[in-house]
Design a protein around this motif. Structure first.
Motif, short mmCIF file in Angstrom:
data_model
loop_
_atom_site.label_atom_id
_atom_site.label_comp_id
_atom_site.label_asym_id
_atom_site.label_seq_id
_atom_site.Cartn_x
_atom_site.Cartn_y
_atom_site.Cartn_z
N VAL A 44 -57.04 40.21 66.60
CA VAL A 44 -55.90 41.12 66.68
C VAL A 44 -55.53 41.36 68.15
CG1 VAL A 44 -55.18 43.53 66.30
CG2 VAL A 44 -56.27 42.25 64.46
N GLY A 45 -56.54 41.49 68.99
CA GLY A 45 -56.30 41.68 70.42
C GLY A 45 -55.57 40.51 71.05
N ILE A 46 -55.89 39.29 70.62
CA ILE A 46 -55.20 38.11 71.15
C ILE A 46 -53.72 38.15 70.75
CG2 ILE A 46 -54.99 35.60 70.92
CD1 ILE A 46 -58.12 35.57 70.81
N ILE A 47 -53.46 38.54 69.50
CA ILE A 47 -52.07 38.67 69.05
C ILE A 47 -51.35 39.73 69.89
CG2 ILE A 47 -50.59 39.37 67.12
CD1 ILE A 47 -52.82 38.14 65.28
N ILE B 232 -50.68 38.44 73.44
CA ILE B 232 -49.52 37.55 73.52
C ILE B 232 -48.24 38.37 73.55
CG2 ILE B 232 -48.19 35.82 72.23
CD1 ILE B 232 -50.96 34.71 71.28
N PHE B 233 -48.18 39.37 72.69
CA PHE B 233 -47.02 40.28 72.65
C PHE B 233 -46.87 40.99 74.00
CE2 PHE B 233 -45.07 44.26 70.75
CZ PHE B 233 -43.86 43.67 70.47
N ASP B 234 -47.98 41.53 74.50
CA ASP B 234 -48.01 42.26 75.76
C ASP B 234 -47.60 41.36 76.93
OD1 ASP B 234 -49.02 43.53 78.18
OD2 ASP B 234 -50.23 44.81 76.89
N LEU B 235 -48.21 40.19 77.02
CA LEU B 235 -47.91 39.29 78.14
C LEU B 235 -46.47 38.77 78.09
CD1 LEU B 235 -51.24 37.27 78.40
CD2 LEU B 235 -50.46 39.15 79.84
N SER B 236 -45.91 38.67 76.90
CA SER B 236 -44.50 38.27 76.79
C SER B 236 -43.61 39.33 77.43
CB SER B 236 -44.10 38.08 75.33
OG SER B 236 -44.87 37.08 74.73
N ILE B 237 -43.91 40.59 77.17
CA ILE B 237 -43.13 41.67 77.77
C ILE B 237 -43.35 41.72 79.28
CG2 ILE B 237 -42.82 44.19 77.83
CD1 ILE B 237 -43.59 44.16 74.81
N VAL B 238 -44.60 41.60 79.72
CA VAL B 238 -44.90 41.59 81.16
C VAL B 238 -44.17 40.45 81.84
CG1 VAL B 238 -46.73 41.20 82.86
CG2 VAL B 238 -47.13 42.78 80.97
N PHE C 103 -47.51 48.41 77.39
CA PHE C 103 -48.65 49.04 76.72
C PHE C 103 -48.31 49.64 75.36
CE2 PHE C 103 -51.04 53.02 76.06
CZ PHE C 103 -52.30 52.50 75.85
N PRO C 104 -47.31 50.50 75.22
CA PRO C 104 -47.06 51.12 73.90
C PRO C 104 -46.71 50.10 72.81
CG PRO C 104 -45.62 52.09 75.56
CD PRO C 104 -46.41 51.03 76.22
N PHE C 105 -46.03 49.03 73.18
CA PHE C 105 -45.66 48.00 72.20
C PHE C 105 -46.92 47.28 71.70
CE2 PHE C 105 -41.91 48.50 74.92
CZ PHE C 105 -40.95 48.81 73.95
N ALA C 106 -47.79 46.91 72.62
CA ALA C 106 -49.02 46.22 72.24
C ALA C 106 -49.94 47.13 71.42
CB ALA C 106 -49.75 45.70 73.48
N VAL C 107 -50.05 48.39 71.82
CA VAL C 107 -50.93 49.32 71.09
C VAL C 107 -50.43 49.52 69.66
CG1 VAL C 107 -51.67 51.74 70.96
CG2 VAL C 107 -51.83 50.52 73.10
N THR C 108 -49.12 49.63 69.50
CA THR C 108 -48.56 49.84 68.16
C THR C 108 -48.84 48.64 67.26
OG1 THR C 108 -46.85 51.28 69.06
CG2 THR C 108 -46.44 50.35 66.88
#
Length: 181
Positions: A64-67, A70-76, A95-100
């Motif tokens: 789940v963290g890898i998913i 990927i979401f987080d790094l795309s935004i960064v 951060f809030p997007f990845a945490v959600t």
């Protein structure tokens, strides 16, 4: 003479008879190397979840963290490349997007939470992940403090390093304080 251990799959419903072990004497022992089938992988996963659920949860939390990563790094990457924003600020925004996304997936798959109050559980998860965020930002900050020349070309690996350091804090605090049923 060689002893060969054959492990048979039995019903997972009958946990007292989870494994039947037979010992056969064999003089013609050949190793059959082949690709594991989906059924074998699934069976191994069931055994792992039964005998060591903590390790299984850690593995699922990592997937789940890898998913989420990927979401987080795309935004960064988007914020860094399009708007040239500092890597630390990009991490705060993503951060809030990845945490959600991680909360929803971990609640459903990793911890299989039955808690009815989604919002309270989400607030707890978010609060726990703030400690991970602080660790992540600290790791990024000190890496860039000591190696400032890395920010231009290596902001993604530095961000990934921060996420990796925060991973273990997030897992254990989530297990203890959020999904502790």
């Amino acid at each position: 003479s060689d002893l060969v251990f054959l492990v048979k799959r039995s019903s997972l419903e009958d946990k007292k008879n989870l494994l039947n072990i037979e010992v056969n004497k064999s003089t013609n022992f050949k190793v059959d190397v082949h690709q594991p089938t989906i059924g074998q992988i699934k069976h191994t996963w069931y055994l792992l979840r039964y005998f060591n659920p903590g390790v299984a949860q850690l593995i699922l939390f990592g997937i789940v963290g890898i998913i989420g990563m990927i979401f987080d790094l795309s935004i960064v990457t988007f914020l860094r490349e399009v708007f040239n924003i500092d890597t630390r600020v990009c991490s705060l925004i993503s951060f809030p997007f990845a945490v959600t996304s991680n909360y929803i997936l971990n609640r459903r798959f990793t911890f299989q939470s039955k808690e009815k109050d989604f919002f309270i559980s989400y607030i707890k998860f978010f609060a726990v992940n703030i400690f991970g965020l602080l660790t992540r930002i600290w790791t990024i900050h000190y890496t860039l403090f000591f190696f400032p020349f890395l920010e231009k070309d290596f902001y993604l690996p530095i961000t990934m390093l921060g996420i990796l350091v925060a991973f273990f804090i997030n897992f254990f605090m989530s297990k203890l304080f959020v999904f502790n049923e």
